[in-house]
Design a protein around this motif. Structure first.
Motif, short mmCIF file in Angstrom:
data_model
loop_
_atom_site.label_atom_id
_atom_site.label_comp_id
_atom_site.label_asym_id
_atom_site.label_seq_id
_atom_site.Cartn_x
_atom_site.Cartn_y
_atom_site.Cartn_z
N CYS A 190 94.51 66.68 90.99
CA CYS A 190 92.80 66.25 91.13
C CYS A 190 92.13 67.23 91.77
CB CYS A 190 92.79 64.56 91.95
SG CYS A 190 93.01 64.86 93.78
N SER A 191 92.54 67.68 93.03
CA SER A 191 91.35 68.78 93.63
C SER A 191 91.63 69.98 92.80
CB SER A 191 91.62 68.78 95.02
OG SER A 191 93.10 69.19 95.34
N GLY A 192 92.67 70.58 92.31
CA GLY A 192 92.99 71.66 91.36
C GLY A 192 92.13 71.80 90.27
N LEU A 193 91.86 70.48 89.35
CA LEU A 193 90.92 70.51 88.44
C LEU A 193 89.32 70.79 88.79
CD1 LEU A 193 90.47 70.05 85.28
CD2 LEU A 193 90.11 67.54 85.85
N MET A 194 89.13 70.20 90.02
CA MET A 194 87.61 70.54 90.57
C MET A 194 87.45 71.98 91.01
SD MET A 194 86.62 67.53 89.92
CE MET A 194 87.79 66.77 88.80
N LEU A 195 88.57 72.36 91.61
CA LEU A 195 88.39 73.74 92.36
C LEU A 195 88.36 74.80 90.94
CD1 LEU A 195 89.27 76.04 94.17
CD2 LEU A 195 91.61 75.88 93.43
N ARG A 196 89.03 74.68 89.94
CA ARG A 196 88.81 75.55 88.58
C ARG A 196 87.34 75.38 87.91
NH1 ARG A 196 91.61 79.53 90.99
NH2 ARG A 196 93.68 79.02 90.92
N ALA A 197 86.85 74.00 87.68
CA ALA A 197 85.98 73.72 87.18
C ALA A 197 84.63 74.32 87.70
CB ALA A 197 85.89 71.92 87.05
N PHE A 198 84.68 74.11 89.17
CA PHE A 198 83.60 74.97 89.93
C PHE A 198 83.62 76.21 89.82
CE2 PHE A 198 82.32 70.60 90.28
CZ PHE A 198 81.02 70.59 90.37
N GLN A 199 84.87 76.83 89.94
CA GLN A 199 84.91 78.31 90.14
C GLN A 199 84.54 78.73 88.43
OE1 GLN A 199 89.10 80.04 89.32
NE2 GLN A 199 88.78 80.86 91.31
N ALA A 200 84.63 78.19 87.43
CA ALA A 200 84.10 78.48 86.34
C ALA A 200 82.53 78.47 86.06
CB ALA A 200 84.50 77.54 84.89
N ALA A 201 82.31 77.69 87.05
CA ALA A 201 80.56 77.73 87.23
C ALA A 201 79.92 78.33 88.35
CB ALA A 201 80.22 76.08 87.63
N GLY A 202 80.96 79.56 88.83
CA GLY A 202 80.38 80.29 90.00
C GLY A 202 80.50 80.13 91.26
N LEU A 203 80.98 78.80 91.53
CA LEU A 203 80.96 78.27 92.82
C LEU A 203 82.40 78.00 93.34
CD1 LEU A 203 78.58 75.22 92.52
CD2 LEU A 203 78.10 77.57 93.56
N LEU B 152 75.08 68.61 77.95
CA LEU B 152 75.44 69.22 79.38
C LEU B 152 74.25 69.49 79.99
CD1 LEU B 152 78.68 71.20 78.72
CD2 LEU B 152 78.64 68.80 79.24
N PRO B 153 74.24 69.14 81.52
CA PRO B 153 73.02 69.53 82.16
C PRO B 153 73.11 71.01 82.35
CG PRO B 153 74.68 68.58 83.86
CD PRO B 153 75.18 68.19 82.16
N PRO B 154 71.84 71.68 82.64
CA PRO B 154 72.02 73.20 82.94
C PRO B 154 72.57 73.44 83.97
CG PRO B 154 69.88 72.17 83.55
CD PRO B 154 70.71 71.20 83.19
N GLY B 155 72.89 74.78 84.25
CA GLY B 155 73.43 75.46 85.58
C GLY B 155 74.84 75.08 85.82
N ALA B 156 75.17 75.17 87.14
CA ALA B 156 76.60 74.91 87.52
C ALA B 156 77.30 73.53 87.23
CB ALA B 156 76.92 75.15 89.22
N SER B 157 76.36 72.47 87.31
CA SER B 157 77.08 71.17 86.92
C SER B 157 77.42 71.28 85.46
CB SER B 157 75.91 70.10 86.99
OG SER B 157 75.63 70.12 88.46
N GLY B 158 76.72 71.89 84.57
CA GLY B 158 76.89 71.68 83.20
C GLY B 158 78.18 72.42 82.65
N ALA B 159 78.21 73.74 83.38
CA ALA B 159 79.42 74.66 83.25
C ALA B 159 80.64 74.07 83.85
CB ALA B 159 79.24 76.03 84.05
N ALA B 160 80.58 73.42 85.09
CA ALA B 160 81.82 72.51 85.48
C ALA B 160 82.08 71.58 84.79
CB ALA B 160 81.54 72.11 87.01
N ILE B 161 81.33 70.58 84.22
CA ILE B 161 81.67 69.52 83.30
C ILE B 161 82.39 70.06 82.11
CG2 ILE B 161 80.88 67.80 81.73
CD1 ILE B 161 78.78 67.22 84.03
N GLY B 162 81.74 71.06 81.37
CA GLY B 162 82.26 71.57 80.09
C GLY B 162 83.72 72.24 80.55
N PHE B 163 84.12 72.92 81.64
CA PHE B 163 85.53 73.49 81.82
C PHE B 163 86.10 72.19 82.01
CE2 PHE B 163 88.94 74.26 84.52
CZ PHE B 163 89.40 75.51 84.25
N ALA B 164 85.89 70.89 82.71
CA ALA B 164 86.81 70.05 82.96
C ALA B 164 87.01 69.17 81.58
CB ALA B 164 86.30 69.01 84.13
#
Length: 340
Positions: A240-253, A208-220
């Protein structure tokens, strides 16, 4: 001497020299390759670390399971799987595949029931040649035969965990193993006392990449297998958008709720220049963002994760580069939106 014979005479005189020259070139070429193993035996490089999970941290598994919430029975079965794999001389990547598989199939419980005649940790079926019921419900036996079949797969060491597991199990839900990879890695680290479960160095292909991207991918990825429900934002179902919402919420965005607004929630990049964690979109008119009706996340390696529709759960799929509704620009959350 007729004119044709006269014209061919110089060629006949040169022919022996041409033959000798060609033979010499062939001899030198063969000899050069024979004594140059780096050229003669060069093979296509093998991608060594396409794991699909982080090699630095091990997150929780799907369904909210964590290392702390596992029962004594689950830990004992995890220990049994690792012990067998060690006895077979297999690397930690094999332990990881086996643990993720057992977590998906039985939640690491040695159960005496399942779909049709499926039994045990790996839900193996006597009718499919996995062994007798008594054998399959023996953790040591069931682990050994699973690992035997894993080793029969060419290149299993380079496969993502979920692909290797599915190739052995031939599950009706091939993407479901992904959500247990983080938990399996944690078990390899804690129970198996292995600092780097995948054998990959951080940052190599598949990590997984570092930072928010990796955290969002890991959640998804941990949500793979959960059902699609229109309007749902988790934790039990997503659109579809609910998954992205929560994935980036887990990443702090914080992202907007719907896909059309998520399109403008960051800077835009051409879809062919996407990086892991970027969002891409489908629209009925791909040139008009107002017609966007679907969002998904790019994982890298020509793969994506999405909550597609009521007929399919959250899943990992090949990236649809040629799909007619693919919007030409992707969004990179957390970056400055492009000027209007």
């Amino acid at each position: 001497m007729n004119p044709v014979t006269r014209a061919l005479r110089p060629l006949r005189l040169l022919l022996p020299f041409l033959v000798i020259g060609l033979a010499l070139v062939l001899f030198l070429t063969v000899g050069f390759l024979a004594f140059s193993p780096n050229l003669a035996q060069k093979k296509a490089p093998v991608s060594g670390c396409d794991t699909g999970i982080s090699t630095a941290t091990a997150g929780p598994g799907g369904g909210g399971a964590t290392l702390e919430t596992l029962t004594d029975e689950q830990r004992q079965n995890a220990n049994a799987i690792i012990s067998v794999a060690k006895d077979m001389g297999l690397p930690p990547k094999a332990w990881l595949v086996a643990l993720a598989t057992a977590m998906q199939e039985s939640t690491l419980r040695n159960i005496n029931h399942g779909d049709r005649d499926s039994l045990g940790l790996f839900q193996q079926r006597p009718s499919q040649g996995w062994g007798t019921p008594a054998q399959i419900t023996d953790p040591a036996y069931s682990t050994r035969i699973f690992l035997d079949r894993l080793q029969e797969i060419p290149g299993w060491e380079q496969m993502p965990v979920t692909v290797a597991a599915q190739t052995v199990q031939r599950s009706a839900f091939p993407d479901a193993y992904a959500k247990w990879e983080g938990l399996a890695a944690g078990l390899v680290k804690t129970v198996g006392d292995v600092a780097n479960p995948t054998g990959c160095a951080p940052g190599t292909t598949g990590a997984l990449p570092p930072g928010a991207s990796g955290a969002a991918i890991g959640f998804a990825l941990r949500e793979v297998g959960k059902p699609y429900v229109w309007g749902a934002t988790g934790p039990d179902a997503y659109d579809c958008s609910g998954l992205m919402l929560r994935a980036f919420q887990a990443a702090g965005l914080t992202l907007p709720r719907v896909s059309q607004d998520q399109y403008n929630a960051g800077g835009h990049v051409p879809v062919r220049q996407m990086q892991p964690g970027d969002l891409f979109f489908y629209a009925s008119d791909r040139t008009d963002p107002a017609t966007i009706h679907h969002v998904a996340m790019y994982l890298g390696d020509d793969k994506m994760v999405e909550a597609p529709n009521k007929d399919n759960p959250v899943r990992v799929q090949p990236m649809p580069w040629t799909y007619g509704e693919l919007v030409p620009l992707a969004t990179r959350p957390g970056t400055t939106p492009n000027p209007a």
